[in-house]
Design a protein around this motif. Structure first.
Motif, PDB file in Angstrom:
ATOM      1  N   ALA A   1      10.186 -18.596  17.388  1.00  0.00           N
ATOM      2  CA  ALA A   1      11.555 -18.147  17.650  1.00  0.00           C
ATOM      3  C   ALA A   1      11.985 -18.407  19.089  1.00  0.00           C
ATOM      4  N   LEU A   2      11.054 -18.247  20.024  1.00  0.00           N
ATOM      5  CA  LEU A   2      11.392 -18.375  21.442  1.00  0.00           C
ATOM      6  C   LEU A   2      11.054 -19.748  22.020  1.00  0.00           C
ATOM      7  N   GLY A   3      10.265 -20.527  21.283  1.00  0.00           N
ATOM      8  CA  GLY A   3       9.840 -21.825  21.799  1.00  0.00           C
ATOM      9  C   GLY A   3       8.598 -21.750  22.656  1.00  0.00           C
ATOM     10  N   GLY A   4       7.879 -20.644  22.553  1.00  0.00           N
ATOM     11  CA  GLY A   4       6.661 -20.435  23.331  1.00  0.00           C
ATOM     12  C   GLY A   4       6.606 -19.002  23.826  1.00  0.00           C
ATOM     13  N   ILE A   5       5.511 -18.650  24.506  1.00  0.00           N
ATOM     14  CA  ILE A   5       5.357 -17.296  25.054  1.00  0.00           C
ATOM     15  C   ILE A   5       4.821 -17.400  26.477  1.00  0.00           C
ATOM     16  N   ASP A   6       5.561 -16.833  27.434  1.00  0.00           N
ATOM     17  CA  ASP A   6       5.156 -16.837  28.842  1.00  0.00           C
ATOM     18  C   ASP A   6       4.735 -15.461  29.336  1.00  0.00           C
TER      19      ASP A   6
ATOM     20  N   GLY B   1      17.432 -13.050  32.753  1.00  0.00           N
ATOM     21  CA  GLY B   1      17.405 -14.427  32.288  1.00  0.00           C
ATOM     22  C   GLY B   1      16.335 -14.788  31.287  1.00  0.00           C
ATOM     23  N   ALA B   2      15.503 -13.827  30.891  1.00  0.00           N
ATOM     24  CA  ALA B   2      14.450 -14.111  29.918  1.00  0.00           C
ATOM     25  C   ALA B   2      14.980 -13.980  28.496  1.00  0.00           C
ATOM     26  N   SER B   3      14.276 -14.594  27.550  1.00  0.00           N
ATOM     27  CA  SER B   3      14.468 -14.301  26.136  1.00  0.00           C
ATOM     28  C   SER B   3      13.321 -13.394  25.707  1.00  0.00           C
ATOM     29  N   VAL B   4      13.561 -12.588  24.692  1.00  0.00           N
ATOM     30  CA  VAL B   4      12.636 -11.501  24.378  1.00  0.00           C
ATOM     31  C   VAL B   4      12.369 -11.415  22.887  1.00  0.00           C
ATOM     32  N   ALA B   5      11.097 -11.181  22.546  1.00  0.00           N
ATOM     33  CA  ALA B   5      10.702 -10.823  21.190  1.00  0.00           C
ATOM     34  C   ALA B   5      10.242  -9.376  21.209  1.00  0.00           C
ATOM     35  N   LEU B   6      10.941  -8.540  20.462  1.00  0.00           N
ATOM     36  CA  LEU B   6      10.580  -7.135  20.357  1.00  0.00           C
ATOM     37  C   LEU B   6       9.597  -6.940  19.219  1.00  0.00           C
ATOM     38  N   TRP B   7       8.528  -6.189  19.487  1.00  0.00           N
ATOM     39  CA  TRP B   7       7.578  -5.841  18.438  1.00  0.00           C
ATOM     40  C   TRP B   7       7.563  -4.332  18.257  1.00  0.00           C
ATOM     41  N   ASP B   8       7.571  -3.906  17.020  1.00  0.00           N
ATOM     42  CA  ASP B   8       7.451  -2.482  16.709  1.00  0.00           C
ATOM     43  C   ASP B   8       6.974  -2.363  15.274  1.00  0.00           C
ATOM     44  N   ILE B   9       6.425  -1.219  14.949  1.00  0.00           N
ATOM     45  CA  ILE B   9       5.933  -1.009  13.587  1.00  0.00           C
ATOM     46  C   ILE B   9       7.052  -0.584  12.645  1.00  0.00           C
ATOM     47  N   SER B  10       8.179  -0.136  13.207  1.00  0.00           N
ATOM     48  CA  SER B  10       9.316   0.344  12.409  1.00  0.00           C
ATOM     49  C   SER B  10      10.421  -0.705  12.338  1.00  0.00           C
TER      50      SER B  10
ATOM     51  N   LYS C   1      18.549  -8.199  40.241  1.00  0.00           N
ATOM     52  CA  LYS C   1      18.083  -9.050  39.150  1.00  0.00           C
ATOM     53  C   LYS C   1      16.802  -9.767  39.570  1.00  0.00           C
ATOM     54  N   LEU C   2      15.884  -9.839  38.629  1.00  0.00           N
ATOM     55  CA  LEU C   2      14.641 -10.578  38.836  1.00  0.00           C
ATOM     56  C   LEU C   2      14.867 -12.031  38.448  1.00  0.00           C
ATOM     57  N   ASP C   3      13.991 -12.909  38.901  1.00  0.00           N
ATOM     58  CA  ASP C   3      14.090 -14.311  38.496  1.00  0.00           C
ATOM     59  C   ASP C   3      13.154 -14.551  37.326  1.00  0.00           C
ATOM     60  N   LEU C   4      13.677 -14.316  36.121  1.00  0.00           N
ATOM     61  CA  LEU C   4      12.918 -14.576  34.900  1.00  0.00           C
ATOM     62  C   LEU C   4      13.617 -15.637  34.046  1.00  0.00           C
ATOM     63  N   ASN C   5      14.422 -16.452  34.685  1.00  0.00           N
ATOM     64  CA  ASN C   5      15.185 -17.463  33.960  1.00  0.00           C
ATOM     65  C   ASN C   5      14.278 -18.397  33.170  1.00  0.00           C
ATOM     66  N   GLY C   6      14.569 -18.507  31.884  1.00  0.00           N
ATOM     67  CA  GLY C   6      13.821 -19.413  31.021  1.00  0.00           C
ATOM     68  C   GLY C   6      12.504 -18.876  30.521  1.00  0.00           C
ATOM     69  N   LYS C   7      12.092 -17.692  30.958  1.00  0.00           N
ATOM     70  CA  LYS C   7      10.812 -17.127  30.521  1.00  0.00           C
ATOM     71  C   LYS C   7      10.974 -16.476  29.150  1.00  0.00           C
ATOM     72  N   ARG C   8       9.885 -16.483  28.394  1.00  0.00           N
ATOM     73  CA  ARG C   8       9.895 -15.985  27.017  1.00  0.00           C
ATOM     74  C   ARG C   8       8.876 -14.865  26.901  1.00  0.00           C
ATOM     75  N   ALA C   9       9.371 -13.664  26.558  1.00  0.00           N
ATOM     76  CA  ALA C   9       8.548 -12.461  26.640  1.00  0.00           C
ATOM     77  C   ALA C   9       8.360 -11.796  25.285  1.00  0.00           C
ATOM     78  N   VAL C  10       7.132 -11.364  25.023  1.00  0.00           N
ATOM     79  CA  VAL C  10       6.825 -10.483  23.902  1.00  0.00           C
ATOM     80  C   VAL C  10       6.586  -9.088  24.469  1.00  0.00           C
ATOM     81  N   ILE C  11       7.271  -8.106  23.912  1.00  0.00           N
ATOM     82  CA  ILE C  11       7.127  -6.728  24.368  1.00  0.00           C
ATOM     83  C   ILE C  11       6.748  -5.864  23.177  1.00  0.00           C
TER      84      ILE C  11
END
Length: 250
Positions: free
Chosen positions: A81-86, A32-41, A3-13
């Motif tokens: 949604a995530l409270g910010g973007i890291d 431990g990160a929260s994630v926003a998924l982006w896609d065209i579909s 496991k990586l240490d991404l606790n509390g990080k907010r990611a856009v993919i």
């Protein structure tokens, strides 16, 4: 899996609903990160969101990275949604077609450049200001060995990925004195759905250049990208990381 240490990080993919992007999202959530998924579909996003929701907080936005207004709106929604973007990982991409340059369809050329290169410019332009608010960020752009060497009969793809390398080097230097790092990864052949758009001949050409003689896996690239998105990746910026099974020798 470590496991990586991404606790509390907010990611856009971007391209997060399938392939490499989906694998990145799963690895981030497990770390431990929260994630926003982006896609065209939208349908693909719904399926991916349901599949990943048991691992952690998942948001999703229908975004066309080739359209800056769509990217700007998606960034605003993801930040809310995530409270910010890291973290920003740019995994969205298309292969185009495999034909000689003098036969390359003009509309396909434009589409490949719009998604693969302009799309990354759009997302970085829209999301870097959110990272500046907290003086922290990790940006990983997915390029390709084709961007370093040029693959025959794949001129648009090769050019777009070369542009991603140059863009990332420039951005990394711009942000070097801040807490934001921008790096690029150049995989060789990774086994994903994108290969459905690539000819067997082209796949054979690429595999022949790989000393390991095999494709990489989404788990292998997820491990490297995950570290590149962690706080531990603090002294690399504007750098090119290879994941090529021995193809890259420089």
């Amino acid at each position: 899996m470590n496991k990586l240490d991404l606790n509390g990080k907010r990611a856009v993919i971007t391209g997060g609903a399938r392939g490499m992007g989906f694998a990145f999202a799963k690895r981030f959530l497990e770390s431990g990160a929260s994630v926003a998924l982006w896609d065209i579909s939208g349908d693909t996003l719904d399926t991916a969101t349901k599949a990943l929701s048991s691992f952690g907080q998942v948001s999703s936005q229908v975004v066309n990275v080739a359209d800056y207004a769509s990217v700007e709106a998606g960034a605003k929604e993801a930040a809310q949604a995530l409270g910010g973007i890291d973290i920003l990982v740019n995994a969205a991409g298309i292969a185009g077609v495999n034909v000689p340059l003098d036969e390359y369809p003009l509309e396909t050329w434009t589409a490949v450049i719009d998604v693969n290169l302009n799309g990354i410019f759009h997302t970085c332009r829209a999301i870097v200001p959110y990272m500046k608010q907290g003086d922290y960020g990790r940006i990983v752009n997915i390029a390709s060995m084709a961007g370093k060497e040029g693959n025959p009969n794949a001129s648009a793809y090769s050019v777009s990925k070369a542009g991603v390398i140059g863009l990332t080097k420039s951005l990394g230097k711009e942000l070097a004195t801040s807490g934001i790092r921008a790096n690029v990864i150049c995989p060789a052949v990774i086994k994903t759905e994108m290969l459905d758009d690539v000819t067997e001949e082209q796949i054979g050409y690429m595999l022949a250049k790989i000393p390991m003689g095999r494709m990489g896996t989404v788990d292998e690239i997820s491990a490297m990208v995950g570290w590149m998105c962690s706080e531990e990746c603090s002294y690399s910026t504007g750098a090119v990381f290879d994941l090529s099974g021995g193809r890259a020798t420089y």
